[in-house]
Design a protein around this motif. Structure first.
Motif, PDB file in Angstrom:
ATOM      1  N   LYS A 382       0.391  -0.788   0.223  1.00 36.59           N
ATOM      2  CA  LYS A 382      -0.098   0.075   0.079  1.00 36.59           C
ATOM      3  C   LYS A 382       0.616   1.353  -0.241  1.00 36.59           C
ATOM      4  N   PHE A 383       1.988   1.204   0.648  1.00 38.74           N
ATOM      5  CA  PHE A 383       2.893   2.744   1.129  1.00 38.74           C
ATOM      6  C   PHE A 383       3.707   2.716  -0.234  1.00 38.74           C
ATOM      7  N   ARG A 384       4.153   1.508  -0.859  1.00 39.02           N
ATOM      8  CA  ARG A 384       4.546   1.711  -2.461  1.00 39.02           C
ATOM      9  C   ARG A 384       3.814   2.387  -3.029  1.00 39.02           C
ATOM     10  N   ASP A 385       2.880   2.042  -3.542  1.00 42.05           N
ATOM     11  CA  ASP A 385       1.802   2.196  -4.582  1.00 42.05           C
ATOM     12  C   ASP A 385       1.844   3.962  -4.291  1.00 42.05           C
ATOM     13  N   GLU A 386       1.299   4.399  -2.718  1.00 42.57           N
ATOM     14  CA  GLU A 386       0.934   5.593  -2.270  1.00 42.57           C
ATOM     15  C   GLU A 386       2.502   6.819  -2.699  1.00 42.57           C
TER      16      GLU A 386
END
Length: 754
Positions: A382-386
């Motif tokens: 999720k953080f990588r996508d953000e």
């Protein structure tokens, strides 16, 4: 006549917002030839017309009288002793490089000169001449000649300086600084006398001009922003580029970088980059791509765009993301305990543990373990996508490539992208407060380097871009209170009258030191290290980069702090001890938190505890009459968190022990510190050939408790107070079991590799 007279390559000229030169990149043919000028300065104009072509504004491109006189003089002398060309003809000759100087070619030039007069105005022709006339050596054109010989712009030339340059195109070889002085002086003074005789200058100006010295050396081209000049040269080759750079600030930041470079190189640290952005319009105000080092230490590498390990510089983005999701509150306690996730064991910079620490303090102190645990909680994918939203071009691999070390420097980024991101965060809060609580669709836009170009922030919308203004504001508030991160002795040097949100980062092996700070008006980014990747002891964001950051902020205008984005904040009762939403039994205080925080958890650490009337022992109905039992709220952390937390919090009250005759329902009272469950431990040999031992560690809530240890159901010893036990198990899988006096039991499975 060709459509374009001159196709010569020109130098790339870079100027500051006020028009002053920052630097230049020589033309492809190794000539210092600047882009064509539009107008000729008045003083040089008067000098060149009087010296070369007094009737320039009267003839049609050719002056028959001058040509006749020249022809007669040359025939009489048997060689060329006088020229009769007009400035228009000289422009044609300059454009027809390599043509022989014959009478036939002279005829061609004359015909083309009349055509040129029909195509362009007199002022345009004069500007062409001033742009392409030779001024000695590889100096072509008035603009560069003014700087090379006098160190000033052409519009600043005095009468004597203008006269000196006006006589050069006719004989450019006489300008070699320090030589041919008598010839050059004679020609200059002759022209000055002509100016006086024609009443262009008065007697006093003439006399003062005569005593002005001739140039003795060639001035170097300005190099206030050499890496910026090179960067713009890639896309603006041969053009004059006016930038957003603040000339005065650029000089000041250059000096600051140089001063720190002289100190840092004592520790063999040779490279520094600095970038300053205006938050409101994204203009780049200062651009220092590298320190004034030498070729051996990569002085030409532009470190502003170089990908480097981010260290802890991405941590604020994770905290903002979790606040935006309602997973975190500013003062919420987060775990800071020994951690092993798979084969990964993060460590804090000082290799200590706090047990539990408020989230904002964890960010301010740049603690690694809380950041890794929070990333795992939030979700690595999720953080990588953000992160994709911020267009950090060097973070281009999938989440599994980086793993949890992503938050501690496992990825690379560059100073340009990171400053852009921080500026956009600040601008989101600004715009939200300046509008009717709205966001801009293109808030996260690129910095602007070209003067006059406006950043396009898009349209106003109610929907946030990625994080809401309340979550960003709470993150900036935490960054503002940075207190002795990583290096406890350094904070005292960073006091400033301006409130600044700032974050440091240090990559693994001390190869990269970062410091990025922001106010509502400016972002300053600093990178320190070695361009070749060599790490050095004591290179940290705090000790190496932060001092430069604060020196730069000291020369920027003072500013106020961000306004609260009240429409994205709410007031809630917060537990004063845990930082969670307060339960009915928590001591609480009313705080502003991001709206999304309303859905976060209530305090899990306050419990109702039954104690005797003296509050010395825990009791229950099995050992105490009901009328002699009182129930009170108690702040209790899990055993492992408590073990470290109480070392730094003397006011922490441990649960009282159970009364001896009371039934204990075997609540969780201890946890393993080491080893982790289901891990493989490799045991090395000592110098004498024997295998080293491993040390088992447990945290128990009762400091006086006894723990009985078992290895594969075989009793191996007991501990009290300090629960550490050395063992030397054989190779293979084993079960470690610990049992306390109350019968509470925990186990771990480990695999020994020798």
């Amino acid at each position: 006549m060709p459509t374009t007279l001159f196709e010569d390559p020109t130098a790339t000229v870079v100027k500051a917002a006020n028009g002053q030169w920052l630097g230049a990149k020589i033309a492809a043919d190794e000539q210092w030839r600047f882009p064509e000028i539009d107008t000729v300065p008045e003083k040089f104009k008067q000098c060149i017309l009087l010296f070369e072509d007094e009737h320039f504004y009267k003839h049609p491109g050719v002056n028959p009288i001058s040509m006749g006189k020249a022809l007669g003089a040359n025939i009489k002398a048997g060689k060329t002793v006088r020229g009769g060309s007009t400035i228009t003809q000289q422009v044609i000759r300059l454009s027809r490089k390599g043509t022989a100087r014959t009478y036939f070619e002279k005829l061609k030039e004359s015909i083309l000169a009349t055509r040129l007069e029909l195509r362009y105005s007199k002022n345009k022709i004069l500007a062409l001449y001033a742009s392409h006339a030779p001024f000695g050596g590889n100096t072509v054109g008035l603009d560069i000649a003014a700087w090379r010989y006098f160190g000033i712009e052409a519009k600043q030339l005095s009468w004597a300086e203008s006269a000196t340059l006006a006589v050069l195109p006719n004989a450019p070889g006489i300008i070699y600084p320090g030589k041919n002085q008598s010839t050059l002086l004679k020609r200059r003074n002759g022209l000055l006398k002509k100016l006086k005789d024609h009443k262009i200058i008065n007697q006093t100006t003439y006399e003062l001009a005569l005593i002005e010295p001739l140039p003795q050396k060639a001035y170097e081209i300005p190099r206030l922003a050499p890496h910026l000049s090179e960067y713009l040269h890639q896309t603006k080759t041969g053009k004059e580029v006016k930038t957003t750079i603040n000339y005065k600030l650029q000089k000041e930041v250059n000096q600051i970088v140089k001063s720190h470079y002289l100190q840092l190189k004592q520790n063999h640290v040779y490279n520094i980059a600095a970038l300053v952005l205006d938050v409101h319009n994204r203009n780049v105000l200062a651009y220092v791509g590298n320190s004034p080092t030498d070729m051996f230490h990569e002085k030409d590498v532009d470190m502003i765009h170089a990908p480097r390990s981010t260290g802890s510089i991405l941590k604020p983005l994770l905290y903002a993301a979790m606040m935006d999701d309602g997973e975190l509150l500013p003062k919420m306690l987060v775990e800071d305990i020994p951690t092993k996730i798979g084969d990964y064991s993060p460590q804090n910079f000082d290799e200590t543990y706090n047990g539990a620490v408020p989230a904002d303090e964890a960010l301010a102190r740049s603690l690694n373990i809380p950041a890794v645990r929070l990333l795992k909680q939030h979700g690595l994918e999720k953080f990588r996508d953000e992160l994709d939203f911020f267009k950090l071009k060097d973070i281009n691999r999938p989440a599994y490539h980086y793993g949890l070390p992503l938050i501690l420097g496992g990825a690379e980024s560059n100073l340009w992208d990171l400053c852009k991101t921080y500026a956009s965060l600040a601008s989101t809060v600004n715009h939200f407060n300046e509008t009717s609580s709205e966001y801009y669709t293109h808030e996260f836009t690129e910095p602007c380097l070209l003067y006059g170009k406006q950043s396009n922030f898009g349209e106003k919308v109610q929907q946030k871009n990625i994080f809401d203004a309340g979550s960003i504001y709470a993150t900036l508030e935490a960054m503002k209170t940075v207190n002795r991160p990583e290096d406890e002795v350094s904070w005292q040097y960073f006091e400033s009258s301006t409130e600044i949100a700032w974050k440091t980062g240090t990559s693994f092996g001390n190869k990269d030191a970062w410091s990025i700070g922001l106010t509502k008006d400016y972002v300053v980014g600093i990178w320190v290290g070695n361009a070749d990747g060599e790490g050095r002891p004591q290179i940290t964001g705090v000790s190496s980069a932060a001092p430069i950051l604060f020196d730069v902020f000291d020369v920027l205008p003072k500013t106020t702090w961000f306004k609260k984005p009240l429409d994205e904040l709410i007031e809630r009762s917060i537990c004063t001890q845990s930082g969670y939403l307060a339960s009915s039994i928590c001591p609480s205080v009313t705080k502003w938190i991001p709206k999304t925080g309303a859905r976060s958890s209530t305090c899990p650490y306050h419990h109702l505890v039954h104690v005797d009337l003296q509050k010395q022992f825990r009791v229950n109905a099995s050992c105490q009459p009901i009328d002699k039992i009182t129930t009170i709220p108690w702040f209790t952390l899990p055993p492992l968190m408590e073990y470290y937390y109480k070392k730094n919090h003397v006011n922490y009250k441990e649960l009282p022990p159970y009364k001896t005759d009371c039934y204990n329902d075997l609540e969780k009272s201890m946890e393993f510190i080491y080893p982790e469950n289901n891990t493989t431990i490799t045991i090395a040999k000592d110098f004498d050939g024997s295998f080293n031992e491993i040390v088992l560690k447990i945290a128990h809530r009762d400091s006086d408790a006894k723990i009985f240890w078992y290895l594969d159901e075989q009793y191996i010893g007991q501990t009290k107070q300090f629960h550490e036990l050395k063992i030397s198990p054989s190779k293979g899988w084993h079960t470690i079991t610990a049992l306390d006096e109350n019968g509470y039991q925990i186990s771990r499975k480990i695999n020994i590799n020798k």
